[in-house]
Design an enzyme around this catalytic site. Structure first.
Site, PDB file in Angstrom:
ATOM      1  N   ASP A  39       1.237  -7.678   2.290  1.00  0.00           N
ATOM      2  CA  ASP A  39       1.368  -6.238   2.023  1.00  0.00           C
ATOM      3  C   ASP A  39       2.825  -5.803   1.836  1.00  0.00           C
ATOM      4  OD1 ASP A  39       0.880  -3.542   1.777  1.00  0.00           O
ATOM      5  OD2 ASP A  39      -0.409  -3.390   3.540  1.00  0.00           O
ATOM      6  N   SER A  41       4.020   2.317   8.351  1.00  0.00           N
ATOM      7  CA  SER A  41       3.805   1.311   7.326  1.00  0.00           C
ATOM      8  C   SER A  41       5.106   1.055   6.590  1.00  0.00           C
ATOM      9  CB  SER A  41       2.743   1.761   6.334  1.00  0.00           C
ATOM     10  OG  SER A  41       1.488   1.479   6.851  1.00  0.00           O
ATOM     11  N   HIS A  49       0.828  -1.218   0.000  1.00  0.00           N
ATOM     12  CA  HIS A  49       0.000   0.000   0.000  1.00  0.00           C
ATOM     13  C   HIS A  49       0.856   1.260   0.000  1.00  0.00           C
ATOM     14  CE1 HIS A  49       0.027  -0.021   4.574  1.00  0.00           C
ATOM     15  NE2 HIS A  49      -0.038   1.276   4.390  1.00  0.00           N
TER      16      HIS A  49
HETATM   17  N1  ARG Z   1      -4.876   0.521   7.735  1.00  0.00           N
HETATM   18  C1  ARG Z   1      -3.568   0.536   7.129  1.00  0.00           C
HETATM   19  C2  ARG Z   1      -2.926   1.899   7.288  1.00  0.00           C
HETATM   20  O1  ARG Z   1      -3.289   2.926   7.383  1.00  0.00           O
HETATM   21  C3  ARG Z   1      -3.545   0.054   5.720  1.00  0.00           C
HETATM   22  C4  ARG Z   1      -4.229   0.929   4.704  1.00  0.00           C
HETATM   23  C5  ARG Z   1      -4.243   0.380   3.305  1.00  0.00           C
HETATM   24  N2  ARG Z   1      -5.109  -0.785   3.131  1.00  0.00           N
HETATM   25  C6  ARG Z   1      -6.446  -0.739   2.852  1.00  0.00           C
HETATM   26  N3  ARG Z   1      -7.126  -1.853   2.799  1.00  0.00           N
HETATM   27  N4  ARG Z   1      -7.091   0.379   2.626  1.00  0.00           N
HETATM   28  O2  ARG Z   1      -3.204   2.899   7.285  1.00  0.00           O
HETATM   29  N1  GLU Z   2      -1.296   1.469   7.630  1.00  0.00           N
HETATM   30  C1  GLU Z   2      -0.640   2.547   8.344  1.00  0.00           C
HETATM   31  C2  GLU Z   2       0.237   3.357   7.419  1.00  0.00           C
HETATM   32  O1  GLU Z   2      -0.065   3.464   6.274  1.00  0.00           O
HETATM   33  C3  GLU Z   2       0.122   1.994   9.483  1.00  0.00           C
HETATM   34  C4  GLU Z   2      -0.801   1.501  10.466  1.00  0.00           C
HETATM   35  C5  GLU Z   2      -0.992   2.438  11.607  1.00  0.00           C
HETATM   36  O2  GLU Z   2      -1.617   3.493  11.493  1.00  0.00           O
HETATM   37  O3  GLU Z   2      -0.467   2.020  12.632  1.00  0.00           O
HETATM   38  O4  GLU Z   2       1.191   3.978   7.836  1.00  0.00           O
END
Ligand code: ARG
Ligand code: GLU
Length: 677
Positions: free
Chosen positions: A220, A612, A83
């Site tokens: 990922d 991330s 991502h």
């Molecule tokens: N929650 C994770 C992070 O902020 C992954 C985001 C990307 N994945 C998704 N399914 N939208 O941010």
């Molecule tokens: N998915 C998050 C990012 O894009 C990391 C997860 C979090 O917020 O801990 O940085």
């Protein structure tokens, strides 16, 4: 006896709680190293951060300005999340070569694809520059005089720092609300190329359904390579460039992980607010989060209905839907977690003790003053957030407002007007109902009176605006006067209201809050002499350490800390987009022997957005995983950390190896990686 034991046990728990919470500054890690070693870490402080020798920090990069990446070979090979590479992979894709859908594997170095606009930054050094930044400061200065001085002095510090060499970038960041300032000097490399990415059905497996959740089975990751000039220094893209030789890179451990193992995350968490007053937390968990969740639920429901009705709309809106739902889901976990932890009441109780302690001293009246500032701020901040989540969330209004900026073809390619119009109606009705009247723009109230309803107003905008007609927009001259265009007018009038009546008040209150928080932070440190503080995250390099651990999300349920391919097969469903895996994975699985192939794990490290792609490191300093998410029940950790529920979610690096070799058939990419056991 029983009682003594209970007290002892609670002491132990609160001690370990303190231990796993925290995002520490690498240059000060010597203050934590004894604790890290007591928990199993085998290296020393100089191995983590040093300006005299190569250290682990030289193997970590700020990736694309918002994620983290890590070097894994002597030839500039880099791992990060799928991502995090997503937009680069998307830009390199076309209808003939859909690398998001199909994945991409460079079979030779020549095939590595330059990702235009992508850069990585290595931290050269960091340094406490508080005395330089505050040089000339006197106590009788106003906050705005102080901030002018800080800006001026910081500019001078940065200028001196980047004079030293090629590709250097410097920033001066406030820590502890400006009680301390640190200089960060980075070296930025702009020639970064895509080496490999799994198909989205692996890299985004589980999609938004599983996002922020455990158990998780997302592969990922994506793989890039940094290129440099012949002198190994930053150079813009050129065929002549060569793979960058890092000062340090991670060895990759295939040894595996088990509950209790030491873990250490090195990366760039974006933003946390651990020291704010109860009123700030109350605003977030009881007002702001619920309001924003509600607005996004409305949009998501509408979009989902359209996406379910047509394959074309589903494709047009899948990435937009993902970004709307990402924060939406996080806020739900956050508000719930804050509520569960009773943080508002806990902070109120703390503030009572603080007020008592502060009597007669320099911090007297401070908490009350901050409370008063929130009282003034909240209605304005609510209007600000509502504006951002309504007016600015309407695609047509946004596009009209930015025109002639913005790419006409790209916008309409992924635009479905009926869905957007429904969003407009739902969002602006919510604005009408939920923003107190005295904070609504006169323009809006007058418009409503003359149109009679949001629906009628929407008919006007979506019926008459030139932006509702792609062909007309395509032939618009860049200096056409659009003052009377209803979409443009709507955007402009709201923007005017926002910048003239909302922003100025917020700016003034925030600058008073900054000043008060600077004192309050210092006050908290003086009041809690025995507590170990760490600065709030601000997208600067941090160390977080903890251990592999499962958790119990609710009564009677325990989540184990690792997941396997078996779980992917359990979720596999060709009819559900998020769970439709590549046929190749089904075939390999059917051959047998892969049931126990590890996929993801969770640990107790304190992380945030920006972490991330961060390397997850074992006791020997070797790479065991890539951080990519947190569990839903723990997303309040940006405000308050609960050792019972806060878990970060990581890709097990052995799944990366499996996917590259078995799914990608691209094992050669990993030939340059050093594996350990
Ligand atoms: N929650 C994770 C992070 O902020 C992954 C985001 C990307 N994945 C998704 N399914 N939208 O941010
Ligand atoms: N998915 C998050 C990012 O894009 C990391 C997860 C979090 O917020 O801990 O940085």
């Amino acid at each position: 006896m029983k009682k003594t034991f209970a007290i002892l046990a609670s002491l132990l728990i609160s001690f370990s709680a303190l231990a796993d919470e925290g995002m520490w500054l690498p240059s000060l890690i010597s203050q934590r190293i004894a604790d890290m070693q007591a928990k199993g870490f085998k290296l020393g402080a100089e191995d983590i951060y040093s300006i005299n020798q190569a250290s682990l920090k030289d193997a970590v990069v700020l990736f694309g300005g918002g994620c983290t990446g890590e070097l894994v070979s002597a030839e500039g090979l880099l791992f990060t999340n799928h991502h995090c590479g997503y937009s680069s992979i998307q830009k390199l894709s076309s209808v003939e070569h859909d690398y998001l859908r199909d994945g991409f594997w460079a079979m030779t170095r020549d095939q590595e694809l330059p990702a235009e606009g992508l850069n990585v930054r290595f931290l050269e050094r960091m340094e406490d520059v508080t005395s330089q930044v505050l040089d000339g400061y006197s106590l009788n200065m106003t906050e705005s005089e102080r901030s002018e001085l800080v800006t001026r002095n910081s500019e001078a510090v940065k200028k001196a720092a980047v004079a030293e060499g090629k590709g250097l970038r410097a920033s001066v960041e406030a820590l502890y609300y400006g009680n301390q300032y640190f200089l960060f000097v980075y070296r930025q490399y702009d020639d970064v190329r895509l080496v490999g990415a799994p198909p989205s059905s692996i890299g985004k497996f589980g999609g938004d359904t599983d996002n922020w959740m455990w158990p998780r089975h997302t592969g990922d990751f994506s793989i890039f390579r940094i290129y440099a000039g012949k002198d190994n220094m930053p150079a813009s893209y050129s065929e002549e460039n060569v793979p960058y030789t890092p000062k340090k890179y991670f060895k990759v451990s295939l040894g595996g992980v088990k509950e209790g193992d030491f873990t250490f995350i090195y990366g760039f968490p974006g933003s946390t607010r651990e020291y704010i007053m109860s009123e700030g937390v109350r605003y977030i968990s009881e007002i702001s989060d619920p309001a924003k969740i509600d607005l996004r639920t409305k949009r998501l429901d509408i979009l989902k209905r359209y996406m379910d009705s047509s394959q074309k709309i589903r494709i047009q809106y899948s990435s937009k839907y993902a970004s709307i739902s990402n924060a939406w889901k996080k806020w739900q976990g956050e508000a719930k977690g804050i509520d569960k932890m009773n943080t508002v009441a806990e902070k109120q109780a703390f503030e009572k003790r603080f007020i008592q302690w502060a009597k007669g001293g320099r911090y007297e009246g401070l908490v009350e003053r901050i409370g008063g500032l929130y009282e003034r701020l909240v209605p304005y901040d609510f209007a600000r957030e509502y504006y951002n989540e309504t007016v600015r969330a309407v695609e047509l209004i946004n596009f009209a407002s930015n025109w002639p900026d913005g790419n006409v073809d790209a916008f309409y390619k992924d635009y479905h007007m009926a869905a957007d119009k429904e969003c407009f109606v739902a969002l602006m009705n919510a604005f009408k109902d939920n923003v107190p009247e005295q904070f609504q723009p006169e323009y809006f109230k007058n418009g409503l009176a003359s149109y009679g309803s949001v629906e009628a107003w929407a008919d006007e905008i979506y019926g008459k605006s030139v932006f509702a007609d792609e062909k007309a927009v395509a032939s618009l001259s860049k200096d056409a006067s659009l003052d009377s265009d209803p979409a443009r007018e709507f955007a402009k009038e709201f923007a005017k209201w926002y910048s003239e009546t909302i922003v100025p008040v917020i700016t003034v209150i925030n600058s008073e809050l900054d000043l008060a928080y600077r004192d309050y932070m210092r006050g908290q440190m003086e009041f809690q002499k025995d507590k170990t503080f760490y600065p709030d995250a601000n997208l600067t390099l941090r160390v977080a350490y903890g251990h592999i651990a499962g958790y119990s999300p609710s009564d009677g349920v325990y989540y184990h800390p690792s997941s396997t391919v078996k779980g992917i097969m359990e979720k596999d469903n060709p009819d559900i987009f998020d769970y439709n895996i590549p046929q190749r994975l089904r075939d390999i699985y059917a051959e047998g022997g892969h049931e126990d192939q590890p996929v993801c794990f969770i640990a107790t490290n304190h992380t945030s957005g920006g972490n991330s792609g961060s390397p997850v490191i074992n006791e020997n300093g070797d790479l065991i995983g890539l951080n990519f998410d947190r569990v839903w029940e723990g997303t309040m950790s940006d405000i308050v950390f609960d050792p019972e529920f806060c878990r970060n979610i990581c890709l097990d690096v052995r799944y990366l190896v499996f996917v590259v070799r078995e799914i990608g058939g691209a094992g050669h990419i990993l030939d340059e990686v050093e594996f350990t056991n």
